[in-house]
Each structure stands twice: as C-alpha cells, then as structure tokens.
Design a protein around this motif. Structure first.
Motif, PDB file in Angstrom:
ATOM      1  N   SER A 153      -0.329  -9.126   6.111  1.00 14.02           N
ATOM      2  CA  SER A 153       0.495  -8.073   6.727  1.00 14.02           C
ATOM      3  C   SER A 153       1.964  -8.499   6.871  1.00 14.02           C
ATOM      4  O   SER A 153       2.842  -7.661   7.047  1.00 14.02           O
ATOM      5  CB  SER A 153      -0.069  -7.682   8.096  1.00 14.02           C
ATOM      6  N   LYS A 195       2.405  -4.017  -1.038  1.00 16.59           N
ATOM      7  CA  LYS A 195       2.337  -2.989   0.007  1.00 16.59           C
ATOM      8  C   LYS A 195       2.970  -1.734  -0.583  1.00 16.59           C
ATOM      9  O   LYS A 195       4.176  -1.706  -0.879  1.00 16.59           O
ATOM     10  CB  LYS A 195       3.102  -3.471   1.239  1.00 16.59           C
ATOM     11  N   GLU A 196       2.164  -0.708  -0.733  1.00 16.23           N
ATOM     12  CA  GLU A 196       2.611   0.462  -1.497  1.00 16.23           C
ATOM     13  C   GLU A 196       3.886   1.103  -0.960  1.00 16.23           C
ATOM     14  O   GLU A 196       4.749   1.525  -1.725  1.00 16.23           O
ATOM     15  CB  GLU A 196       1.492   1.502  -1.554  1.00 16.23           C
ATOM     16  N   ASP A 197       4.027   1.159   0.374  1.00 18.65           N
ATOM     17  CA  ASP A 197       5.182   1.893   0.912  1.00 18.65           C
ATOM     18  C   ASP A 197       6.496   1.113   0.827  1.00 18.65           C
ATOM     19  O   ASP A 197       7.538   1.589   1.262  1.00 18.65           O
ATOM     20  CB  ASP A 197       4.905   2.404   2.335  1.00 18.65           C
ATOM     21  N   ASP A 219      -8.533 -10.737   3.487  1.00 14.82           N
ATOM     22  CA  ASP A 219      -8.455  -9.830   4.626  1.00 14.82           C
ATOM     23  C   ASP A 219      -7.192  -8.952   4.524  1.00 14.82           C
ATOM     24  O   ASP A 219      -6.393  -8.863   5.462  1.00 14.82           O
ATOM     25  CB  ASP A 219      -8.453 -10.650   5.931  1.00 14.82           C
ATOM     26  N   PRO A 222      -4.875  -5.873   4.593  1.00 12.80           N
ATOM     27  CA  PRO A 222      -4.939  -4.628   5.378  1.00 12.80           C
ATOM     28  C   PRO A 222      -4.831  -3.377   4.493  1.00 12.80           C
ATOM     29  O   PRO A 222      -4.522  -3.466   3.303  1.00 12.80           O
ATOM     30  CB  PRO A 222      -3.714  -4.706   6.296  1.00 12.80           C
ATOM     31  N   GLU A 223      -5.053  -2.245   5.080  1.00  9.76           N
ATOM     32  CA  GLU A 223      -4.835  -0.941   4.417  1.00  9.76           C
ATOM     33  C   GLU A 223      -3.401  -0.845   3.911  1.00  9.76           C
ATOM     34  O   GLU A 223      -2.496  -1.437   4.491  1.00  9.76           O
ATOM     35  CB  GLU A 223      -5.040   0.202   5.426  1.00  9.76           C
ATOM     36  N   GLY A 224      -3.219  -0.075   2.852  1.00 10.68           N
ATOM     37  CA  GLY A 224      -1.853   0.172   2.392  1.00 10.68           C
ATOM     38  C   GLY A 224      -1.383  -0.775   1.299  1.00 10.68           C
ATOM     39  O   GLY A 224      -0.276  -0.649   0.792  1.00 10.68           O
ATOM     40  N   TYR A 225      -2.245  -1.720   0.955  1.00 10.00           N
ATOM     41  CA  TYR A 225      -1.908  -2.666  -0.126  1.00 10.00           C
ATOM     42  C   TYR A 225      -2.771  -2.383  -1.357  1.00 10.00           C
ATOM     43  O   TYR A 225      -3.919  -1.962  -1.230  1.00 10.00           O
ATOM     44  CB  TYR A 225      -2.158  -4.115   0.309  1.00 10.00           C
ATOM     45  N   LYS A 226      -2.188  -2.643  -2.531  1.00  8.87           N
ATOM     46  CA  LYS A 226      -2.946  -2.570  -3.779  1.00  8.87           C
ATOM     47  C   LYS A 226      -2.948  -3.957  -4.415  1.00  8.87           C
ATOM     48  O   LYS A 226      -1.987  -4.711  -4.261  1.00  8.87           O
ATOM     49  CB  LYS A 226      -2.268  -1.607  -4.765  1.00  8.87           C
ATOM     50  N   LYS A 258      -9.360  -8.189  -1.581  1.00 12.24           N
ATOM     51  CA  LYS A 258      -9.088  -7.615  -0.252  1.00 12.24           C
ATOM     52  C   LYS A 258      -9.968  -8.241   0.827  1.00 12.24           C
ATOM     53  O   LYS A 258      -9.517  -8.516   1.932  1.00 12.24           O
ATOM     54  CB  LYS A 258      -9.272  -6.092  -0.301  1.00 12.24           C
ATOM     55  N   GLU A 259     -11.214  -8.473   0.446  1.00 10.34           N
ATOM     56  CA  GLU A 259     -12.161  -9.036   1.407  1.00 10.34           C
ATOM     57  C   GLU A 259     -11.814 -10.504   1.713  1.00 10.34           C
ATOM     58  O   GLU A 259     -11.710 -10.900   2.878  1.00 10.34           O
ATOM     59  CB  GLU A 259     -13.569  -8.929   0.807  1.00 10.34           C
TER      60      GLU A 259
END
Lengths: 355, 355
Positions: free
Chosen positions: B179, B203-205, B61, B63-67, B57-58
């Motif tokens: 993203s 992206k989880e959603d 980069d 974003p939120e919402g990803y695994k 993730k680092e």
C-alpha cells in the motif's frame, strides 16, 4: 489420438526442438545446471547467441553490414521502436490488416504517416499492387504475411526508400533478398521459437539518422553495440530459437522450407477449392502459404460449429478462424508436416461426404 | 560433484520448478501439446496468468486497486516506461548504484530529475538515510536491492509522493507493505522465474496523470486493460513464474522466505566477519540478504584467483564479484538452501586453514 497443431502463434515447433529445450531446462550441455538458472554472461551462453546470429546470417544469406538482434517485448514493441529510430518527418505504410494498422498507429505519434495503399475495402483479403511510394518518405513499412486474413506478399519488393518489414509469421519460410531491406523484425512464436523473443535484422548504417533522443532500450544502436546483451535477454526462448535454426539448416535451409510450404499449401488450398462446402477467403494471388483461411459457403453457414467440433474430434488444434474473418484457419508453419495437412484434408472430405 | 548456484541472475530456482517447466515443455497439463506451442489465447493458458496474479496478490497481501502485470522487455525497459507514465515535471530518485543510475538516465529524457541522495561517494556501499523527498515531485524511485554492491533497503519507506520501486532482486524475500507503493517492478530472473518476463504491480488510480501521448506498448494502461494479453506474452517464462509462486506458497509464503534469507545471511556474513582472510564490502546496516559481497583483506589480495579456483573446485558457481566491486558475491535467492551456504562457508574455512 494424434494432435495436429494448426495454432496461429504461439504455434507448432519441431519435436526435436521441444525435446532439446526441455532437456536443457533440466541440464544445460552437461553443466549440471538448468538453462533456466544460468547467467546470460556465462561462458557457455555467449556461444548460443553467437551461433544463433551466425545461423540467421547463413540461412537468410544476410549480406555484410547487418546485425541480428534478439530482444524482448514482442513485435508490438517494435511498432514504436521503428518510428522512434527512423521517422524524422514522414513514413509510408502499406496497410494489409490489423497488425499493419497497429504499426501505423504508433508511427503517428512520431510524425506524418502516409498510407500508400490499403485493402481495408475488402476486409484485407488481398495485398494491394502498383502503389506509389513517396520518395521523400523516411521508410516504407510492410507486413509480409497477414496471419489473420491469410494473405502474404511473398516477394521482396523494390522500394526507393528504406524498406522495413514485419515478417513475424513468414520468416524462414522462403529465401529473402535481405539487401532490399533496412530492417526486418518479428515475434519468434511462429517459425522461430517459443514466445518471448523478438528478432531484428538491421542494416547498421540506416541507424542514427533521426534527431530525437531515444530511450536507451528503444534505441537499436544500444542492442547492436551490446550484441543483444545490454540487459538480461530471454535466455530460454533464445536457446529454443538456436535449436530451431539448427533444425532448419539440417532440413536443407529456407529453400527446403519453401518447398514444404508450397507442398502443404497445394494440399490444403487444393481441397478448399475442390470441396463443395468451403471457400477460401483470400484472393488467389494473395494467398498466404503460412495461414490458410477458409469459410463455409453461404449455403452451409449453419455447419460452422459442427465442423469445428468434427475437426477437433479428429485431432485438429487451433483451426478456428480469427473473429475478424470467421470460419477456419489452418496455420501451416515450417514444422507442420505433410501428414498434418493430409489429416486436415481427410477431415474436410469426410465432413463433406457426411453432408 | 554437487554444484551450488550463487549466480546473481539469471539464478537458482527450486528443482521442482525446473522439472515441472521441463515436463510442461514436453506435454502441457496432459493436453498432448508442448507448452512452447500452445496459443496464449488457449483455454488452458488463461488460468495460468490468472492464477499467477492471484498468487502474487495473496503472497504479497496486495490491497484492492492494484493490478499485477507480466510483460516482456526486462526491468531496463521499465526505466523508460516509468517516466513515460508518471513524469510530468519533476521526478525524485534515490541513487544506490548502477541500476538506479540507469533508471535516472532514462527519466532525464522526460523531465527534471532530482537525486534525493546518493552513496556514490563510497562506491555505493551503503543505503543513504534521512534524505529529503521533494513534495512537488511526481514520484520517488528507489532500487530496493542493489545486486552489484550487496546493499538492500529491506524496509518500506514512507514517501509524501508516489513511491516506485525496482524490486528485481529482492521481491518475494520478505513481506512488503504494498500500500506504500504506486508501482513495484522487476525482472523475473532472480526470485521469480526464468529470464524473459517482467512483473509490474501497479496501483491503477496512479496511472493516466501525465499529459503526453504514450506509445501503446509503453502505456501501463494498455496492459492493465488487457490483463497482460495485449500482445503475445512470454508464455513459458510466465508458466515458470506460476510454478515458483506455488512453490513459495507451499513453503509458507514470504514470511518463510524471509526467515530462510535471514538464516542464510547469518551463516555467510557470520563467516565473512569471522574469517581472517575476508571482509564484507557493504556497511553493516545496509547489507543485502540477497547478494552477499565480500573481498579479500588488503594483505591477502594476491589470493583472489586462487580462491576463485578453489571455490569452483568445490562446486560453487557464480561467486565472482561484479567488476565494479571486485572480490566475490554469493547471491542467496529464495531457492538457495542452507546446505549451499554451509558448503560455501566450509570452502572459506578450508581456504583459510590452507593459508
């Protein structure tokens, strides 16, 4: 302090397998290259896969007409590959625990599933006997050893329909009559290799009998045709399997492994039955030689944490029982020494004398 | 003689990653146990998976919402998992070579597949531009780098539908705008780790939108929910990935990797374009920074075997081109040094002056 690795899996491997794998990671067969960085198409890797298959066939006395595959994804992926490749209308499953139940769940997506017998009534503490196998089933699926509950079939049953077995945790611990099976599979991380490779022993003429289309990677014929090299295989895990197969052969093969397993079981079950504090969880005639499960007797239940701490302080690793059974579990795979079992017994004896 | 590993995959890894993996195989973090024999549920292994995800993730980069998932089976298994999880009616694929074609083939088992563009007309020597993406497609699938043909997209395109990318061979070689993607996946055996683990950034959603039932192991939600620990993961391959992620970070992250990739490419493509004997196979604006493919000019075709033997004698490993392209291929992944590229160039120059 010397540690004794009783992990249920990934689990103990022979020290020479570990050392040779580490050495190959640094320099593979004096090639000047790490095993981690060589192509699976390299001239010096094909012999690894070839020798691993030859040793599989030799050690398990596999008859003509069978292929040995080395795949990724784990035994859990096989749970859906089996019905994908074999289930046309109806499949029969023997339910001996969590893993059998998981395998059944996947099969239900593909057709009718008949549970021929189940030991769920007694928390899977035994292997059901005298069950009827529907002769119109496409196959019967069994789990030969139940890691969680410490039960094991330990014989090759007769089945009127193609027999498929998950032998993840007892492969190479005894001679098998492979001719009785259509397919045998398992994760490598117990008696075979480091985690990351799945073995499949498949009778070729049992494939291709279902009418559905199968995704390429889930079709056993893909891997049979390409000799486990359809895509990049898990190179280092396969090499560790080869090293372990060589080790098993050098030790005298699966008969020698069986003798050792019986000796280990005699030592550990002997102490469980003798010790006033403990009791085994599996019915005696279903006891696994691979995973020895035991609990504190009802009157000593409050000693649970104390024994865990005591055993850990004596170098025992991984003896905590699975949450579905509780208590303790000594997984005694091929590489577990008699010394390790004696150390565990000494620990149980000392704990008993302390109380 | 020093060897330079230009293998297309499994391929070069940093020496410290190799040495640390070998050391952990012997003794994992001073635990007294081999990494090959520890439980994936062990207290000292969960931090490995956690840190690997954090570094993914680092470094990218994300974003939120990803695994980030670490699975078995290889990218080829993802070819069917993607349509299983995403294809309700229609999927769009950009066809840039063998791997894209294989991915399309699996999708066709699940629904309609639209090929938005293809470079098959010129043996995949370029990345198609200005193609139209159907806005009613469930997703667009691209292969960002084509190992065989030496072409690379090397940018994050805009897509009106969820974008899915196979980045097996160029992940971590440049910053990515994650993203823009619903899912990014790849085999580890190029820029990430030893063979045996597949990474998935999802992206989880975007999951759970198809109506079909999905086998448990093929359902991304299973692995998201269980943090890649639904079944036994490939422990040692994952650990080697962690070590490499630490290495990439220590080197300055993906921007530093990109700079190096550009430097390497300048050196090798520069020589290909200068040398009178050789010519690149990919169109200039589609050239891959990871896999540099070149052939002998028509008038020097008879030198094919001689150059292979000469390059091998100079320590070059794995420079034979894929049979679909012929000639030569210098795969220059993250761990390939400038020195290695200069050695290859020196070899090409010397061969030229010999003829």
């Amino acid at each position: 302090m010397k540690k004794y690795n009783f992990n249920a899996g990934p689990s103990i491997l022979p020290r020479e397998v570990i050392e040779q794998t580490a050495a190959a990671c640094l320099d593979f067969e004096n090639s000047g290259l790490s095993l981690m960085t060589i192509s699976h198409r390299a001239k010096n890797f094909q012999p690894v896969v070839d020798e691993a298959e030859v040793l599989f066939k030799e050690l398990l006395d596999i008859p003509e007409g069978y292929k040995v595959l080395f795949l990724g994804g784990g035994a859990s992926l096989e749970f859906c590959m089996i019905p994908y490749n074999y289930l046309e209308k109806k499949a029969a499953y023997l339910n001996t625990g969590v893993w059998a139940t998981k395998a059944m769940k996947e099969a239900k997506l593909f057709g009718e599933v008949v549970e021929v017998a189940s030991s769920a009534d007694k928390n899977f503490t035994y292997i059901p006997k005298n069950f009827e196998i529907p002769t119109d089933a496409d196959y019967l699926h069994i789990t030969s050893n139940n890691t969680i509950y410490g039960t094991e079939l330990r014989k090759d049953i007769d089945s009127p329909v193609p027999l498929i077995a998950d032998m993840s945790s007892d492969i190479f611990s005894r001679p098998i009559d492979v001719s009785k099976y259509a397919l045998i599979y398992g994760g490598a991380q117990k008696n075979l290799a480091m985690a990351g490779v799945t073995f499949v022993i498949v009778k070729e003429d049992t494939l291709g009998k279902v009418s559905r289309q199968i995704p390429t990677m889930l079709d056993y014929r893909t891997h049979v045709k390409k000799g486990s090299m359809f895509n990049t295989p898990p190179v280092v895990p396969i090499y560790s399997a080869l090293l372990n197969l060589r080790y098993i052969k050098a030790q005298g093969g699966v008969k020698a492994m069986e003798k050792l397993a019986e000796e280990r079981a005699k030592i550990v079950y002997g102490e469980i039955d003798r010790n006033k504090l403990f009791v085994g969880t599996a019915e005696e005639d279903s006891r696994s030689l691979m995973n020895i499960t035991f609990v504190l007797k009802p009157e000593y239940q409050d000693l649970q944490d104390e024994f865990m701490a005591f055993a850990t302080s004596k170098g025992m690793v991984g003896v905590k029982g699975h949450r579905d059974v509780g208590g303790f579990r000594a997984s005694c795979y091929n590489a577990m020494s008699i010394e390790g079992c004696e150390a565990l017994v000494a620990c149980m004896k000392e704990f008993e004398s302390n109380h």
